[in-house]
Enzyme design. Structure first.
Site, PDB file in Angstrom:
ATOM      1  N   HIS A  72       0.849  -1.197   0.000  1.00 21.25           N
ATOM      2  CA  HIS A  72       0.000   0.000   0.000  1.00 21.25           C
ATOM      3  C   HIS A  72       0.884   1.246   0.000  1.00 21.25           C
ATOM      4  O   HIS A  72       1.883   1.306   0.724  1.00 21.25           O
ATOM      5  CB  HIS A  72      -0.897  -0.002   1.237  1.00 21.25           C
ATOM      6  CG  HIS A  72      -1.657   1.270   1.460  1.00 21.25           C
ATOM      7  ND1 HIS A  72      -1.329   2.178   2.450  1.00 21.25           N
ATOM      8  CD2 HIS A  72      -2.714   1.809   0.801  1.00 21.25           C
ATOM      9  CE1 HIS A  72      -2.170   3.197   2.412  1.00 21.25           C
ATOM     10  NE2 HIS A  72      -3.016   3.000   1.424  1.00 21.25           N
ATOM     11  N   ASN A  73       0.516   2.248  -0.810  1.00 22.75           N
ATOM     12  CA  ASN A  73       1.300   3.486  -0.895  1.00 22.75           C
ATOM     13  C   ASN A  73       2.799   3.190  -0.902  1.00 22.75           C
ATOM     14  O   ASN A  73       3.572   3.674  -0.068  1.00 22.75           O
ATOM     15  CB  ASN A  73       0.943   4.425   0.254  1.00 22.75           C
ATOM     16  CG  ASN A  73      -0.372   5.153   0.007  1.00 22.75           C
ATOM     17  OD1 ASN A  73      -0.981   4.997  -1.045  1.00 22.75           O
ATOM     18  ND2 ASN A  73      -0.813   5.932   0.969  1.00 22.75           N
ATOM     19  N   GLU A 115       1.640   0.033  -5.497  1.00 19.72           N
ATOM     20  CA  GLU A 115       0.673   1.109  -5.720  1.00 19.72           C
ATOM     21  C   GLU A 115       1.357   2.385  -6.211  1.00 19.72           C
ATOM     22  O   GLU A 115       2.409   2.773  -5.700  1.00 19.72           O
ATOM     23  CB  GLU A 115      -0.095   1.397  -4.433  1.00 19.72           C
ATOM     24  CG  GLU A 115      -1.215   2.413  -4.626  1.00 19.72           C
ATOM     25  CD  GLU A 115      -2.091   2.591  -3.409  1.00 19.72           C
ATOM     26  OE1 GLU A 115      -3.177   3.179  -3.555  1.00 19.72           O
ATOM     27  OE2 GLU A 115      -1.689   2.150  -2.307  1.00 19.72           O
ATOM     28  N   ASP A 143       0.257   6.315  -6.693  1.00 18.36           N
ATOM     29  CA  ASP A 143      -0.733   7.354  -6.402  1.00 18.36           C
ATOM     30  C   ASP A 143      -0.433   8.541  -7.314  1.00 18.36           C
ATOM     31  O   ASP A 143       0.460   9.340  -7.045  1.00 18.36           O
ATOM     32  CB  ASP A 143      -0.609   7.744  -4.922  1.00 18.36           C
ATOM     33  CG  ASP A 143      -1.835   8.464  -4.409  1.00 18.36           C
ATOM     34  OD1 ASP A 143      -2.592   8.982  -5.245  1.00 18.36           O
ATOM     35  OD2 ASP A 143      -2.023   8.536  -3.185  1.00 18.36           O
ATOM     36  N   HIS A 146       1.304  11.162  -1.772  1.00 21.03           N
ATOM     37  CA  HIS A 146       0.037  10.971  -1.075  1.00 21.03           C
ATOM     38  C   HIS A 146      -0.700  12.304  -1.093  1.00 21.03           C
ATOM     39  O   HIS A 146      -0.361  13.223  -0.352  1.00 21.03           O
ATOM     40  CB  HIS A 146       0.279  10.489   0.361  1.00 21.03           C
ATOM     41  CG  HIS A 146      -0.942   9.920   1.001  1.00 21.03           C
ATOM     42  ND1 HIS A 146      -1.064   9.722   2.351  1.00 21.03           N
ATOM     43  CD2 HIS A 146      -2.117   9.503   0.466  1.00 21.03           C
ATOM     44  CE1 HIS A 146      -2.243   9.206   2.624  1.00 21.03           C
ATOM     45  NE2 HIS A 146      -2.906   9.064   1.493  1.00 21.03           N
ATOM     46  N   GLU A 198      -3.784   4.533  -8.339  1.00 20.19           N
ATOM     47  CA  GLU A 198      -4.765   5.430  -7.744  1.00 20.19           C
ATOM     48  C   GLU A 198      -4.680   6.701  -8.572  1.00 20.19           C
ATOM     49  O   GLU A 198      -3.804   7.537  -8.385  1.00 20.19           O
ATOM     50  CB  GLU A 198      -4.457   5.691  -6.271  1.00 20.19           C
ATOM     51  CG  GLU A 198      -5.565   6.471  -5.587  1.00 20.19           C
ATOM     52  CD  GLU A 198      -5.316   6.700  -4.121  1.00 20.19           C
ATOM     53  OE1 GLU A 198      -5.548   7.828  -3.659  1.00 20.19           O
ATOM     54  OE2 GLU A 198      -4.868   5.755  -3.443  1.00 20.19           O
TER      55      GLU A 198
END
Length: 495
Positions: A211-212, A241, A243, A256, A290
């Site tokens: 994640h991230n 991931e 973003d 983020h 994302e």
């Protein structure tokens, strides 16, 4: 322990007339006797005494002992040792160690491990110099004493130095070395290579997921880094991931969003992925996007993906997978060396940029949350980016019944941890049936600002293939993840 270190010191062979040894030699010795300590971590800890040691011309035994104790900070290991070393507390008899293996560890080869300890004890007792009542014996000096493979394996298991004290008893150092050794590995040796059938559809495997991935610390103000992708990929992670946000000069950036985290260029991240995607495992890598990009920068990102990832990138150009109305996804084996994009996409190939994506599916935050106005969440995906989506098309989750009846095998949803855990508790059987047909991804709650992780076990139990965790935080959740994916050759896929 102090006396054991004192007895060990003269056998370094490099002490000067005042009993000092060069700093580099002291650090080498610490690396030999300390389990689970890298050379880098030892050097960092030694910085405090580095100048003084160099000024004095070497390290004294008292400095060595202090540094050793500072590095040997395995509190849980020491407590475990004391609980089983009943007779003396400072050392463990062979009988006590045997009881520990049988009752606490339930070890599958108690006799083999105890035989190794007996062999090591005998080699110490027979070595030149003997052993003291309390101190640790030096390693045997005779090359002949090291000829047997069994003895070499015993030294690998318990350590060459400081493992045996007193009358042939196990020290806390030897005990710690054993816990960290291959002899105490949770998996059998044959389970640490790829042993599973890798020709089943993708949904039949748990997939090591991050994640991230770009973050190096917390979720609010830490640095974003390309090197974080390298580390995660080299650890065996197969789903990372990105973003994505609009950047300056028409170049997408990764960070983020709406926080103080730093930014990195998406192009640099793609370069890192291209270099390191298959360093550890040849099985497919999933890029979970994302996507907050404008149409123009989506096109830029899509072009960069094709340029940087080349033939390894799965695209609609080469694969008319959707047209065949498939019932199953391809296997990890069939996708060896390939990179898969996970993102929202047009329902039909060749649709114009202005086509709305799946009703209610926006390009903002990982969208499985409910909304009263799905029209507001409808968004556009550039055709160039949509054409990179083949096996992992992101859709909004509505219900298990709807997904099972009308969903496609290449459609998948992402769930925030709280929603996923609620579904696991209340609809466990439908959840399990759902994941038997298609992929599901779970990501940490948005309030985990400290980059902590959820417990993935309940979600693995209902078949969630992608439990995306914060790899920069080595908490219990990540430790469970590491334990699961240590098997099957650490290839990132476990069936």
């Amino acid at each position: 322990m102090d006396l054991a270190l004192l007895n060990f010191w003269p056998f370094s062979g490099d002490t000067d007339c005042e009993g000092r040894i060069p700093l580099f030699k002291a650090l080498e010795m610490l690396g030999e006797v300390l389990p689970l300590r890298t050379a880098e971590s030892i050097k960092r800890k030694a910085k405090a005494v580095k100048k003084r040691v160099k000024k004095e011309g070497g390290m004294r035994v008292d400095q060595f002992t202090t540094l050793f104790k500072a590095l040997f900070d395995y509190g849980a290991v020491v407590e475990l040792f004391k609980r089983h070393a009943v007779s003396r507390k400072t050392s463990m008899t062979i009988l006590e160690f045997t009881a520990f293996l049988s009752k606490e560890q339930r070890h599958r080869d108690v006799q083999g491990v105890v035989r190794s300890l007996y062999l090591l004890t005998s080699s110490y007792n027979n070595s030149e110099g003997g052993h003291g009542a309390e101190g640790g014996a030096p390693p045997p000096k005779s090359p002949a004493a090291r000829k047997s493979v069994e003895l070499l394996n015993a030294e690998k298991t318990f350590g060459r130095h400081l493992a045996i004290v007193g009358e042939g008893e196990l020290s806390v150092v030897g005990f710690a070395n054993f816990l960290a050794s291959e002899a105490n590995h949770v998996y059998r040796a044959d389970r640490r290579a790829i042993y599973q059938d890798m020709t089943l559809p993708l949904c039949n495997y748990y997939i090591n997921s991050s994640h991230n991935t770009f973050l190096t610390g917390d979720q609010l103000k830490s640095s974003s880094s390309c090197d974080a992708y390298r580390k995660v990929l080299q650890s065996g992670c197969r789903c990372i991931e990105l973003d994505l946000w609009d950047g300056k000069n028409g170049e997408p950036v990764i960070y983020h969003g709406h926080t103080l985290t730093t930014k990195v260029k998406a192009l640099d991240v793609l370069h890192t992925i291209a270099r390191h995607a298959f360093d550890t495992s040849e099985y497919p890598v999933v890029l979970s996007l994302e996507n907050h990009l404008s149409l123009q920068q989506q096109r830029v990102f899509a072009r960069n993906c094709r340029a940087m990832l080349g033939e390894r990138l799965v695209t609609a150009d080469e694969d008319s997978f959707w047209d065949s109305n498939p019932q199953d996804l391809p296997s990890p084996e069939a996708l060896r060396g390939r990179i898969i994009v996970k993102n929202k996409a047009h329902d039909r190939r060749g649709a114009a940029d202005t086509a709305a994506v799946d009703i209610g599916a926006g390009v903002s935050r990982e969208s499985t949350t409910s909304t009263t106005d799905t029209g507001k969440q409808a968004a556009s995906i550039a055709k160039e980016l949509s054409d990179l989506v083949v096996y992992c098309k992101s859709v909004r989750f509505q219900s298990f019944a709807n997904s099972i009846v009308s969903g496609k095998c290449y459609e998948m949803s992402s769930f925030p941890e709280k929603k996923a855990l609620k579904l696991e508790r209340k609809q466990g059987v439908p959840f399990l049936f759902y994941t038997s047909k298609r992929l599901a991804r779970v990501y940490p709650d948005g309030n985990r600002f400290d980059s902590s992780n959820f417990n993935p076990s309940p979600l693995w139990n209902v078949g969630c293939q992608m439990c995306a965790l914060n790899f920069q935080t080595p908490d219990r959740g990540l430790q469970l993840n590491h334990a699961l994916f240590s098997q099957n050759g650490a290839c990132g896929y476990v069936g």
